[in-house]
Design an enzyme around this catalytic site. Sequence first.
Site: not given
Length: 290
Positions: A110, A208
């Site tokens: 990330d 998400e």
Amino acid sequence: MSSVSVAPSTTGPAGRGPAALYGGKAGRRVTVRDVAAAKERHEKWPMVTAYDAMTAKVFDEAGIPVMLVGDSAAMVVYGYDSTLPVTVDDLIPLTAAVVRGSSRAMVVADLPFGSYQASPQQALETAARFMKEAGAHAVKLEGGHRVLPQVEMLVSAGIPVMAHLGLTPQSVNVLGGYRVQGRGQAGEELMADAKALEHAGAFAVVLECVPSDLAHRVTASLSIPTIGIGAGPETDAQVLVWQDLMGLTPSPAKFVKKYFDLAGEMDRAVRAFADEVVSGAFPTVEHAYR
């Protein structure tokens, strides 16, 4: 990015052949070509987070094909209450540990908040550090149209990019909290973002906390895989934070399924150790040197 045709392979244990993304036996690291081929085969696959070598080794040997060193480390490793405080310097050692602890899984790092939003050049400098210093095989960043120049820059430099749409935790203050995203017109905007990210060269996109029907439509419209987390059952893959699925998180989100009570097992084990130390039952001769 074009898909890769793969001939059907002989089915192995538990119905998974050697070419399968989950549990396959390629004898090498999983690559973006393998991920693309799984999409073409309509093969679903799992992704989990990892932050240390020992845990990564367990997941790697279990056949998990992709591991994410998530900025969720801010909460589960460093104890913050959001992903925002974690830095590049915090995540690079964790990423390096996961790479060292695994041998087959693709390790995705990330890019943390503030490390890529300013410009494509900033994104390249940050991603290059993860690739060179930690050995990451790909990076993940959040956002739609606003990060297209960053995605294009990274891909042109040879860095695979996983995109992330819907609830993007780094933007939680703008979104007004951890809420479902993509209802109504916002769903059409998310669809446009997903297609633009694919066109820019992203090899996969995380969805998400979006409605299941929207995730289904996005998945059907893209030639790259979608990875769901709170996005229903129709995405190509599913990802969870490993502490959530193992039962370490006290109050997990609705989309989390608890597969094990690790917190309870750890509590029982450490209490048993403590009781034996206090009583003198541990250590015994068996645990002593002569």
